[in-house]
Design a protein around this motif. Structure first.
Motif, PDB file in Angstrom:
ATOM      1  N   LYS B 404       0.839  -1.196   0.000  1.00 62.09           N
ATOM      2  CA  LYS B 404       0.000   0.000   0.000  1.00 62.09           C
ATOM      3  C   LYS B 404       0.873   1.244   0.000  1.00 62.09           C
ATOM      4  O   LYS B 404       2.007   1.204   0.492  1.00 62.09           O
ATOM      5  CB  LYS B 404      -0.910  -0.025   1.222  1.00 62.09           C
ATOM      6  CG  LYS B 404      -1.877  -1.206   1.142  1.00 62.09           C
ATOM      7  CD  LYS B 404      -2.763  -1.371   2.324  1.00 62.09           C
ATOM      8  CE  LYS B 404      -3.696  -2.561   2.092  1.00 62.09           C
ATOM      9  NZ  LYS B 404      -2.968  -3.795   1.668  1.00 62.09           N
ATOM     10  N   ASP B 422       2.863   3.706  -5.705  1.00 61.47           N
ATOM     11  CA  ASP B 422       1.415   3.616  -5.468  1.00 61.47           C
ATOM     12  C   ASP B 422       0.914   2.506  -6.379  1.00 61.47           C
ATOM     13  O   ASP B 422       0.481   2.745  -7.506  1.00 61.47           O
ATOM     14  CB  ASP B 422       0.725   4.955  -5.763  1.00 61.47           C
ATOM     15  CG  ASP B 422      -0.747   4.934  -5.349  1.00 61.47           C
ATOM     16  OD1 ASP B 422      -1.293   3.819  -5.155  1.00 61.47           O
ATOM     17  OD2 ASP B 422      -1.344   6.012  -5.216  1.00 61.47           O
ATOM     18  N   ARG B 425      -2.952   2.071  -7.514  1.00 65.38           N
ATOM     19  CA  ARG B 425      -3.356   3.042  -8.528  1.00 65.38           C
ATOM     20  C   ARG B 425      -2.945   2.558  -9.924  1.00 65.38           C
ATOM     21  O   ARG B 425      -3.717   2.659 -10.887  1.00 65.38           O
ATOM     22  CB  ARG B 425      -2.698   4.404  -8.213  1.00 65.38           C
ATOM     23  CG  ARG B 425      -3.068   5.491  -9.195  1.00 65.38           C
ATOM     24  CD  ARG B 425      -2.638   6.887  -8.723  1.00 65.38           C
ATOM     25  NE  ARG B 425      -1.193   7.006  -8.547  1.00 65.38           N
ATOM     26  CZ  ARG B 425      -0.474   8.075  -8.932  1.00 65.38           C
ATOM     27  NH1 ARG B 425      -1.073   9.105  -9.494  1.00 65.38           N
ATOM     28  NH2 ARG B 425       0.823   8.128  -8.717  1.00 65.38           N
ATOM     29  N   SER B 428      -5.119  -0.453 -10.921  1.00 62.80           N
ATOM     30  CA  SER B 428      -6.488  -0.016 -11.227  1.00 62.80           C
ATOM     31  C   SER B 428      -6.555   0.630 -12.605  1.00 62.80           C
ATOM     32  O   SER B 428      -7.484   0.375 -13.382  1.00 62.80           O
ATOM     33  CB  SER B 428      -6.982   0.989 -10.180  1.00 62.80           C
ATOM     34  OG  SER B 428      -6.985   0.395  -8.909  1.00 62.80           O
ATOM     35  N   LEU B 429      -5.562   1.450 -12.890  1.00 64.45           N
ATOM     36  CA  LEU B 429      -5.550   2.123 -14.193  1.00 64.45           C
ATOM     37  C   LEU B 429      -5.445   1.101 -15.325  1.00 64.45           C
ATOM     38  O   LEU B 429      -6.150   1.204 -16.341  1.00 64.45           O
ATOM     39  CB  LEU B 429      -4.385   3.124 -14.255  1.00 64.45           C
ATOM     40  CG  LEU B 429      -4.207   3.865 -15.586  1.00 64.45           C
ATOM     41  CD1 LEU B 429      -5.462   4.647 -15.968  1.00 64.45           C
ATOM     42  CD2 LEU B 429      -3.001   4.813 -15.519  1.00 64.45           C
ATOM     43  N   ASP B 664       5.151   3.223 -14.222  1.00 64.97           N
ATOM     44  CA  ASP B 664       5.484   4.351 -13.353  1.00 64.97           C
ATOM     45  C   ASP B 664       6.993   4.354 -13.189  1.00 64.97           C
ATOM     46  O   ASP B 664       7.555   3.506 -12.490  1.00 64.97           O
ATOM     47  CB  ASP B 664       4.790   4.218 -12.000  1.00 64.97           C
ATOM     48  CG  ASP B 664       4.906   5.501 -11.180  1.00 64.97           C
ATOM     49  OD1 ASP B 664       5.965   6.171 -11.277  1.00 64.97           O
ATOM     50  OD2 ASP B 664       3.945   5.832 -10.450  1.00 64.97           O
ATOM     51  N   THR B 726       1.460   6.322 -14.536  1.00 66.84           N
ATOM     52  CA  THR B 726       1.282   7.077 -13.305  1.00 66.84           C
ATOM     53  C   THR B 726       2.665   7.632 -12.981  1.00 66.84           C
ATOM     54  O   THR B 726       3.671   7.130 -13.491  1.00 66.84           O
ATOM     55  CB  THR B 726       0.770   6.186 -12.151  1.00 66.84           C
ATOM     56  OG1 THR B 726       1.715   5.139 -11.911  1.00 66.84           O
ATOM     57  CG2 THR B 726      -0.590   5.582 -12.480  1.00 66.84           C
ATOM     58  N   THR B 728       5.076   8.523  -9.819  1.00 63.76           N
ATOM     59  CA  THR B 728       5.434   8.571  -8.410  1.00 63.76           C
ATOM     60  C   THR B 728       6.926   8.887  -8.356  1.00 63.76           C
ATOM     61  O   THR B 728       7.754   8.007  -8.586  1.00 63.76           O
ATOM     62  CB  THR B 728       5.158   7.217  -7.725  1.00 63.76           C
ATOM     63  OG1 THR B 728       3.838   6.770  -8.077  1.00 63.76           O
ATOM     64  CG2 THR B 728       5.272   7.345  -6.220  1.00 63.76           C
TER      65      THR B 728
END
Lengths: 324, 793, 158
Positions: B404, B422, B425, B428-429, B664, B726, B728
């Motif tokens: 997490k 993350d 995220r 999910s994407l 990411d 994403t 990060t």
């Protein structure tokens, strides 16, 4: 990079000249057409001819034409040209389907029909396609011209009936009633054909087809451009719902002469049902003796011989019925 | 469509500066280098995997009119060069003296006036061999009756190289002992090859008068090569210059020093002429750095409801005949111990045993991030095996166990500290982009219909990378710490030259590094020239591999640019006659705080820095700086990939229908280049999962020794990639970037394999090894999967 | 033997061994190093040039076979300082990374557009299917060719 050993180079300017050059060099000479099998073997020094006779300038052997009731394909016809020929697509879509999966588009620009047959690689595609349709090889030598059925052309891996001093000049494919044409190829030829035949053809939503005949090619390769793991070509001529005649060619599966005569015999006179086509595949596979290699184990190749035979037959039948 | 009209001053999409030469065919690759009087070398290689050399007769080759020299192991012994050190503290024969230990091993070297004559002369060398039984199956290399391959090594009585472990074995065993569910699976990551389209090669030019040796070589690590040559050949290091010109792909294949390079150097010393040596494709595939060959057994301890508690892995690592893997010294299994991947587990342990076999040396290559390919593949395969056994949805199972965001920085059970992430995220994407629910519904409908059409499969993988090696107190190669230097000079007119230690093999360094300088100094990237690949022209550093350029050298570039910016502040303060502390920076300009109109651009400052302007004591003038960047930690890029396949059950053929990749990699310097890197890695995944393979027959013959046998994926097997991102940032990297070069190669194979296994689920297939060729898929359906590392019989 | 090959419009004459491969003739004899080689088996396609107006793999053609014929290489793609739209497309769409396969890819792409000015993605993929790229995953090569096609249709009809 790898480079060939020394050799002498001769360029033929005509078929007669080529034959003279072959006579001059005897069994030490190799004919080079597209060169896409021979030159890599020479680079690996697995082939070391004393002389190469280059026949690339023999435009006289680069043609696809209708000669009476036969489709004549010159030995120097490039793969790309066979693939692009509407005449071929009209009569035997099997060749377009086979060509589409031979090597890659750039190699097909250079590689030739005659070169492929004469290289006689046991995994070569056109050998199976020509075997399926019952083609004949036209061979010229010092003593004239002879015709050999493609089903008798290959005498073993990398070996053919073409003797030193001889040259494969043409492959002829009998054109039989029931030729089929690809709806995508457009209306032009349809109209031409209808004019010629008095409009006996039927129209359907999916295109247009003549009565009775169809052909198809099925190949499994590990990757686009690879040699076949296994491939099957089929041609069928229907008499109503009955199979009037059928031809089956197989490659890479250890089928003698790239041919499945037992399955063909079984099909003749049988109804064109799924069960019959499946049984034909089973018979074809039964007579294959594939060899395991990195493309697959023998049991798989044997399975494919049957599976692909059945699939090719099924599509050929559909075409013959005008359903595809 | 990535088209850019106005290049950004800093980060953003920008066409590559290097493309101007490449699209004109004006790149300079090593085989394009032609020197006056240059000769050509060729290597004679062993046809046997294991054989004693009885005799070598070179007389006929020597007599060839165009041959200038024939070098054998005996020649090299006289120079004490018959053996050389590998990057793993082992030794490797340059030219065999006693035995040959793999098919394709170097036996003799011919130098001739042209390539063709050199090749001809190889056939004139007569070598008498006494064949020995070969060790082919890595799993049997330690059998008591296995022939000993390395009898050249004092005290080596078997084929054992090392045992290495990471994690807490006792704690892991304890969790397993109490686990509700334990799943186990043997998983092979077969031997593959990076196969860059340009093979390896070198031009060596030794000048006997000056004593200077210049080596053009398509190496990914020119500085490391120079130092190793100095140590091996005893040449003074300042008299060695390694130039790595344009490189036609590397992927880790061009990190090691190969015998051919040493032979070219010796050839040049012996003949007094420059000597060029280029591998042919078979030599490349048979003898140079392969990748993987990890025979793994994975075990997962979990709860019945799918919470993963512990992981245990045993590995037999096939290193070939010489232990030549390139990885940080302390880590003989590379970074494999990041195998807990992206999941929150209580305990984990891996034990790795390295063995010699009669195969080419190597193992760490092909965009593997030091074996994270193997680790990521294993864990992602094991997750799907667990999902299979628990009959759970693999997406849900992953989501349930992912780390997490609040757990970062995350100390992993095997000793890593993940910097940032993350994960939910990203997953999910990816699920959203793929339309996961719809895909599952389509699959269910197809299965329910009972049609004999293609089998649909959906595969997921989630990966965590660890790149940017690395902190020098933990990481070195042959004792050379993994820090990288950078040097930046701004000329009087405000144009800059950046000199970096890393070397592009297609990554676009000339563009992205100029963008980093642009971002930090506000100089347009077109005004920044990036110099790399020449040890006489650039600062020391370990080179480009392991996705380390952006994390290490990119950081060095940002740091050196910031140093220059600080110098510029001093100069600006003298120009504006204000205290440096009263100046504020905006991109490209220092100005007086509270009076934005009062300022000087970086270009004005550059001119002043070189002028007669009086500078305060301690400010040297000019506008330049150097730095050495020692990364405080690795960076941890991650991503979520989803692959959709259709499998023909009658033929075993796999068609990749879609591939969704969410990456990411922290801050993206040039998103166009990042996307390109991802695209390439995804194609690698298709290749490895479906076709790429180097297998061996029982005699040790290499069965992947040409591009007819070693299949590269083409445009036809690759779908149109669907990318997402994403961001990060890395908290410890100066610009927050994490590196991306190898992410997709690491992450994608598992997604493809998982998709095929998902398609075959109705047949009860839980696992089959790569590559999933049509034959292998069909055999898996029959319940008789192939052993892919050995010849198919 | 003495051969004369028209390369990028110029007649080039040289005395060569019959076994000299066309790719070596171009690179080593003529110094046209834009054409690369990557395998020995005509699989990888980095050596693609045009022979008599068609793309071929020059590692599998003998230089003597090109005697009296015409060859076009990557060096003959641009019109002076003006890049061919295909070259522009590769720059604009990031169609290359290491650049090694690029000349061969562009030669095939140019040929394709000359014969099919509006190729679909599938047609482009098929056209380059005999040419390997290890860097791009082919995506941006396809986009580059599509860009060139639309650019030619809209901006610079040929």
């Amino acid at each position: 990079m790898q480079v060939p050993a020394h050799f002498e180079y001769e360029r033929a300017t005509s078929v007669d000249h080529a034959l003279a050059l072959l006579a001059k060099w005897g069994s030490e000479a190799r004919v080079v057409a597209g060169g896409h099998s021979l030159i890599p073997m020479m680079k690996l020094r697995l082939a070391r001819p004393e002389a190469l006779v280059d026949i690339n300038d023999l435009e006289e052997l680069a043609y696809v034409r209708l000669d009476g009731d036969a489709l004549a394909v010159g030995a120097m016809t490039r793969h790309a040209d066979l693939l692009a020929s509407p005449l071929v697509g009209e009569h035997y879509p099997i060749f377009h389907e086979a060509e589409r999966v031979i090597a890659d588009p750039v190699v097909r620009n250079r590689g030739t029909v005659g070169g492929s047959l004469c290289q006689a690689d046991p995994s070569e595609d056109l050998s199976a396609a020509f075997a399926a349709v019952g083609a004949a090889a036209v061979i010229r030598g010092p003593d004239g011209t002879r015709q050999v059925p493609v089903r008798e052309f290959h005498t073993g891996p990398y070996e053919t009936v073409v003797a030193p001093g001889e040259l494969l000049v043409e492959v002829v494919v009998p054109v039989r009633p029931g030729g089929w044409r690809d709806p995508v190829q457009g209306a032009q030829r349809r109209d031409r054909f209808e004019a010629a035949t008095g409009g006996i053809s039927e129209r359907s939503e999916r295109g247009w087809q003549g009565p009775g005949g169809g052909s198809a090619y099925e190949k499994v390769e590990r990757r686009v451009g690879d040699w076949a793991v296994a491939a099957a070509g089929a041609a069928v001529w229907l008499d109503g719902d009955t199979i009037g005649d059928a031809g089956i060619g197989l490659t890479a599966v250890g089928a003698a002469h790239f041919h499945a005569p037992e399955a063909e015999r079984f099909l003749r006179g049988s109804p064109a049902t799924d069960a019959v086509l499946a049984e034909a595949g089973r018979i074809a596979a039964e007579h294959c003796e594939p060899v395991a290699d990195q493309r697959g184990p023998a049991d798989y190749k044997k399975h494919l011989a049957g599976e692909l035979t059945t699939r090719a037959l099924a599509r050929a039948v559909k075409r013959a019925r005008g359903e595809a | 469509m990535t088209t850019v009209e106005q290049p950004p001053i800093g980060f953003g999409r920008m066409h590559r500066k290097e493309d101007a030469r490449f699209v004109r065919g004006r790149g300079t690759y090593v085989d394009d280098v032609v020197l006056p009087g240059m000769l050509y070398g060729a290597v004679l290689r062993s046809p046997f995997a294991h054989a004693r050399i009885v005799s070598i007769d070179t007389a006929a080759a020597q007599a060839h009119p165009r041959v200038k020299a024939v070098i054998t192991g005996q020649t090299l012994e006289g120079l004490k060069l018959a053996w050389m050190p590998t990057l793993s503290q082992d030794t490797q024969a340059v030219l065999a003296t006693d035995k040959v230990r793999f098919q394709g091993q170097e036996v003799a070297f011919v130098v001739a006036e042209d390539r063709y004559a050199a090749r001809d002369a190889l056939e004139l060398i007569d070598v008498e061999y006494e064949p020995l039984p070969a060790v082919v199956d890595a799993r049997r290399a330690l059998d008591p009756d296995a022939p000993v391959i390395r009898d050249d090594k004092e005290g080596q009585a078997d084929n054992h190289i090392f045992d290495w472990g990471a994690g807490d074995e006792a704690a892991t065993d304890a969790v397993f002992a109490s686990a509700e569910v334990v799943v186990a699976q043997d998983v092979l990551y077969p031997r593959v090859h990076p196969a860059p389209l340009e093979t390896c090669g070198a031009v060596a030019d030794f000048d006997a008068v000056t004593g200077k040796l210049t080596i053009w070589c398509n190496t990914q690590a020119p500085h490391a090569h120079r130092t190793v040559y100095a140590l091996v050949a005893g040449l003074p290091e300042h008299k060695i210059r390694v130039i790595s010109p344009d490189v036609g792909g590397g992927f880790g294949n061009k990190v090691p020093i190969y015998p051919g390079y040493v032979c070219a150097i010796v050839g040049s010393i012996v003949t007094g002429k420059p000597v060029k040596w280029m591998e042919d494709r078979s030599e490349n595939l048979m003898s140079t750095g392969f990748a993987r060959d990890y025979h793994m057994r994975g075990e997962v301890a979990a709860t019945r409801d799918g919470r993963i508690r512990a992981l245990r892995v045993k590995v037999v690592a096939d290193h070939g005949a010489f232990n030549g893997t390139a990885q940080p010294t302390k880590f003989p299994a590379g970074f494999f111990h990041v195998f807990t991947g992206s999941y929150d587990v209580e305990a984990a342990y891996c034990g790795v045993t390295g063995v010699y076999t009669n195969k080419a040396p190597g193992g760490v290559a092909y965009a593997c991030s030091f074996r994270i390919t193997e680790a990521a593949y294993l864990i992602e395969r094991m997750i799907d095996v667990l999902a299979y056994d628990l009959d759970m949805d693999p997406a849900q199972l992953r989501m349930k166990n992912l780390l997490k965001p609040e757990q970062f920085p995350y100390p992993s059970p095997t000793g890593w500290e993940y910097d940032s992430g993350d994960y939910p995220r990203a997953l999910s994407l990816a699920l959203e982009m793929a339309g996961y629910e719809e895909l599952r519904a389509e699959q269910a409908a197809r299965r329910a219909s009972g049609s004999d059409g293609p089998l649909m499969g959906i595969g997921i993988s989630f990966f965590t990378e660890a790149v940017g090696a690395g902190p020098r107190k933990h990481m070195d190669i042959l004792g050379l710490g993994m820090a990288d230097g950078a040097e930046l000079r701004v000329h009087p007119t405000g144009k800059a030259v950046l000199r970096i230690s890393v070397q592009s093999q297609g990554q676009g360094h000339e563009t992205t590094y100029a963008q980093i300088v642009a971002e930090e100094l506000g100089i347009p990237p077109d005004d920044v020239d990036v110099v790399h690949g020449d040890t006489d022209q650039t600062p020391f550093g370990l080179g480009t591999y392991g996705s380390r350029s952006t994390p290490v050298s990119g950081a060095a570039t940002a740091v050196v640019a910031r140093k220059v910016r600080e110098r510029a502040r001093q100069v600006a303060s003298a120009m504006l006659e204000v205290d440096p502390g009263d100046l504020e920076w905006e991109k490209g300009r220092w100005y007086v705080r509270g009076d934005q109109g009062q300022g000087r651009t970086i270009q004005e400052i550059a001119l002043a820095a070189h002028s007669s302007l009086e500078l305060p004591d301690g400010v040297e003038g000019h506008l330049d700086a150097t730095t050495v960047y020692n990364p405080p930690n690795l960076t941890f890029p991650f991503g979520a990939y989803i692959c959709v396949v259709d499998v023909d059950p009658g033929t075993g053929q796999v068609k990749v229908r879609r591939f969704v990749a969410v990456d990411d990699c922290g801050v993206r310097i040039n998103p166009m280049i990042v996307e390109g890197q991802v695209h390439g890695g995804l194609a690698d995944g298709i290749g490895m999962a479906l076709m790429e393979l180097i297998a061996f027959d029982e005699d040790g013959n290499c069965l992947g020794a040409s591009f007819m046998d070693y299949l590269l994926p083409t445009s036809m097997e690759c779908p149109s990639w669907e990318l997402g991102e994403t961001v990060t940032p890395s908290p410890h990297h100066p610009i927050g970037a994490k590196g991306v070069g190898e992410s997709a190669t690491v992450g994608s194979p598992a997604a493809v394999v998982n998709a095929v296994m998902d398609a075959l689920k109705p047949y009860g297939v839980r696992h089959a090894d790569m590559p999933l060729t049509p034959a292998h898929v069909w055999r898996a359906i029959q319940g008789r999967p192939l052993r892919t590392d050995l010849a198919i019989t | 033997m003495k051969i004369t090959v028209t390369v990028n419009g110029d007649e080039r004459t040289a005395d060569v061994e019959p076994r000299l491969l066309l790719v070596h003739f171009l690179r080593d004899t003529l110094g046209l190093t834009g054409t690369h080689w990557g395998c020995d088996t005509s699989n990888c396609g980095v050596c693609v040039v045009w022979l008599d107006g068609k793309p071929v793999k020059s590692c599998t053609v003998l230089a003597v076979m090109a005697d009296g014929h015409t060859v076009r290489t990557v060096e003959g793609l641009a019109d002076g300082a003006t890049l061919d739209p295909v070259q522009q497309g590769f720059v604009r769409c990031h169609g290359l990374q290491c650049g090694f396969c690029t000349p061969g890819m562009m030669m095939t792409a140019r040929w394709l557009l000359d014969h099919n000015p509006d190729p679909s993605e599938d047609e482009i993929r098929e056209a380059i299917s005999g040419q390997a790229c290890r860097c791009t995953g082919y995506e941006n090569i396809v986009r580059s060719v599509r860009w060139a096609a639309s650019h030619e249709r809209e901006v610079a009809p040929r």
